[in-house]
Design a protein around this motif. Structure first.
Motif, short mmCIF file in Angstrom:
data_model
loop_
_atom_site.label_atom_id
_atom_site.label_comp_id
_atom_site.label_asym_id
_atom_site.label_seq_id
_atom_site.Cartn_x
_atom_site.Cartn_y
_atom_site.Cartn_z
N GLY A 114 0.84 -1.43 -0.08
CA GLY A 114 0.09 0.04 -0.01
C GLY A 114 1.01 1.18 -0.16
N MET A 115 0.67 2.20 -0.82
CA MET A 115 1.23 3.35 -0.86
C MET A 115 0.39 4.42 -0.50
N VAL A 116 0.95 5.54 0.23
CA VAL A 116 0.47 6.77 0.54
C VAL A 116 1.68 7.73 0.24
N PHE A 117 1.09 8.89 -0.49
CA PHE A 117 2.04 9.85 -0.92
C PHE A 117 1.63 11.33 -0.33
N GLN A 118 2.49 12.23 -0.70
CA GLN A 118 2.24 13.76 0.01
C GLN A 118 0.97 14.32 -0.79
N ASN A 119 0.86 14.03 -1.93
CA ASN A 119 -0.08 14.78 -2.69
C ASN A 119 -1.52 13.97 -2.74
N TYR A 120 -1.75 12.86 -1.89
CA TYR A 120 -2.81 12.25 -1.84
C TYR A 120 -2.92 11.24 -2.96
N SER A 121 -2.78 11.70 -4.46
CA SER A 121 -3.00 10.87 -5.74
C SER A 121 -4.27 10.29 -5.73
N LEU A 122 -5.46 10.94 -5.38
CA LEU A 122 -6.89 10.41 -5.42
C LEU A 122 -7.25 10.60 -6.76
N PHE A 123 -8.12 9.98 -7.17
CA PHE A 123 -8.80 10.34 -8.59
C PHE A 123 -9.81 11.27 -8.38
N PRO A 124 -9.82 12.52 -9.00
CA PRO A 124 -10.81 13.61 -8.86
C PRO A 124 -12.00 13.23 -9.21
N HIS A 125 -12.28 12.48 -10.28
CA HIS A 125 -13.45 12.11 -10.98
C HIS A 125 -14.36 11.09 -10.18
N LYS A 126 -13.80 10.36 -9.28
CA LYS A 126 -14.46 9.28 -8.64
C LYS A 126 -14.83 9.84 -7.12
N THR A 127 -15.83 9.14 -6.73
CA THR A 127 -16.29 9.60 -5.17
C THR A 127 -15.26 8.87 -4.18
N VAL A 128 -15.71 9.18 -3.02
CA VAL A 128 -14.65 8.68 -1.89
C VAL A 128 -14.65 6.95 -1.78
N GLY A 129 -15.87 6.70 -1.93
CA GLY A 129 -16.05 5.38 -1.86
C GLY A 129 -15.57 4.74 -3.36
N GLN A 130 -15.54 5.14 -4.13
CA GLN A 130 -14.92 4.60 -5.45
C GLN A 130 -13.71 4.68 -5.72
N ASN A 131 -12.83 5.71 -4.96
CA ASN A 131 -11.72 5.70 -4.71
C ASN A 131 -10.86 4.52 -3.85
#
Length: 383
Positions: free
Chosen positions: A105-122
């Motif tokens: 599992g990787m966690v980065f400084q800039n979060y790297s979340l998909f902006p077009h997906k909801t939290v649940g979808q991420n």
């Protein structure tokens, strides 16, 4: 075992990689680096390194820019190919296993979340990529959100969340598939101080609940000291010292470690003498400092005294080490009173103590005495 694995890889590479990837699916695996090295032409980014991180351990790597910590992280994740050596997870080499099959599992400084997906979808995304049945994904996402206290934001998009909330989502996404190793690369550096401290506590709680092995890379010494069970301090492509925060703070191996972890007064040594009770050091500005332990090698050495170990007084105190000087600066910050004192025309020594317990507050220009115990004095090597 390495010969057997490499032979398997040559004969049937897909089978070997798949078998090793399957092995990584249990959480809390030990990580072992065996003579791992990375060179870019003549430049050495990481010198041959041997290191073992225990199963379920929270382990931190700190060091200045260019010290090799990011290279070690990249080698672990599979983003960088080693020049020599190999890495084992759970006792099995991961050479040739691609990054997406290493169960990291990787966690980065800039979060790297998909902006077009909801939290649940991420959070669901890595489960979908692993072929988890749909009926199980919803339960896992719900549990992951509960772990990071974000049960009510599953249908929001990342841009509707605060920085702290986005980092919690990133933590949930990185841990939802029970990785054998959770790697965090400067995950809190973009947040303000109060939020960083809050998330430090939450990450430790998350680690306690998950039981996975954590490799935490940061430039923030205080952050590493407050979270990790052990810390590796890196410099110039190698680990210069390894231990708990207390061990590193109390017994730094050299001047670099002493200065890098916490604050330290470092005074050059002109000469050393063994005494019945310890070591006596003379300084270039004429003071004689006694210590009960420390480096006695042939190279240059330094006196190391932590600022909080020093007392500041108007009259000469009865202590093992006493020097006289003039206050050149006084500051108050976060409940701490700090003084900088010029010693006999030589170095400037810093002293601080909690304001609530401070009994003496000299003004700038005041002549004062600084005193400390031999037990709080350490002779360290240059470096």
């Amino acid at each position: 075992m390495n010969a057997v694995l490499s032979g398997m890889y040559r004969v049937a590479p897909r089978l070997a990689v798949r078998d090793r990837a399957d092995h990584l699916q249990s959480a809390g695996q030990p990580i072992e680096y065996v003579s791992i090295c990375k060179r870019y032409g003549a430049a050495v980014a990481l010198k041959p390194t041997n290191l073992r991180i225990e199963a379920g351990e929270f382990f931190s790597i700190i060091g200045p820019s260019g010290s090799g910590k990011t290279t070690l992280l990249g080698l672990t994740a599979g983003f960088v190919a080693a020049s020599e050596g190999h890495i084992k997870i759970g006792g099995v080499s991961i050479e040739g296993v691609p990054p997406f099959k290493r169960n990291i599992g990787m966690v980065f400084q800039n979060y790297s979340l998909f902006p077009h997906k909801t939290v649940g979808q991420n959070i669901a995304f890595p489960l979908q990529m692993r072929g988890i049945p749909k009926r199980d994904i919803a339960t896992r996402v719900e549990n992951a959100l509960r772990l990071v206290r974000l049960e009510n934001v599953a249908n929001r998009h990342p841009n509707a969340l605060s920085g702290g909330q986005q980092q919690r989502v990133a933590l949930a996404r990185a841990s939802v598939y029970n990785p054998s190793l959770l790697v965090m690369d400067e995950p809190l550096s973009a947040l303000d101080k109060n939020l960083r401290e809050e998330l430090q506590y939450e990450i430790k709680q998350l680690h306690s609940k998950l039981g996975c092995t954590v490799l935490y890379v940061t430039h923030d010494q205080a952050e590493a000291a407050s979270m990790a069970e052990r810390i590796a301090i890196m410099n110039a492509g190698e680990i210069v010292q390894l231990g708990s925060a207390r061990e590193l703070y109390r017994n730094p191996r050299n001047r670099f470690v002493a200065a890098f972890l916490g604050q330290a007064n470092l005074i050059p040594v002109a000469g050393l003498e063994r005494t019945a009770s310890g070591i006596a050091a003379t300084t270039p500005f004429g003071e004689r400092i006694v210590s009960v332990k420390g480096y006695e090698g042939d190279g240059d050495s330094w006196i190391c005294v932590r600022p909080e170990a020093i007392r500041i007084t108007a009259s000469r105190p009865e202590m093992d080490n006493v020097v006289k000087g003039v206050v050149v600066d006084t500051t108050f910050m976060n409940g701490v009173q700090r003084h900088r004192v010029n010693i006999n025309g030589g170095p400037v020594v810093e002293q601080f103590e909690q304001i609530i317990s401070a009994s003496y507050t000299p003004a700038i220009g005041t002549e004062v005495y600084l005193g400390w115990r031999a037990d709080d004095t350490l002779i360290v090597a240059d470096g």
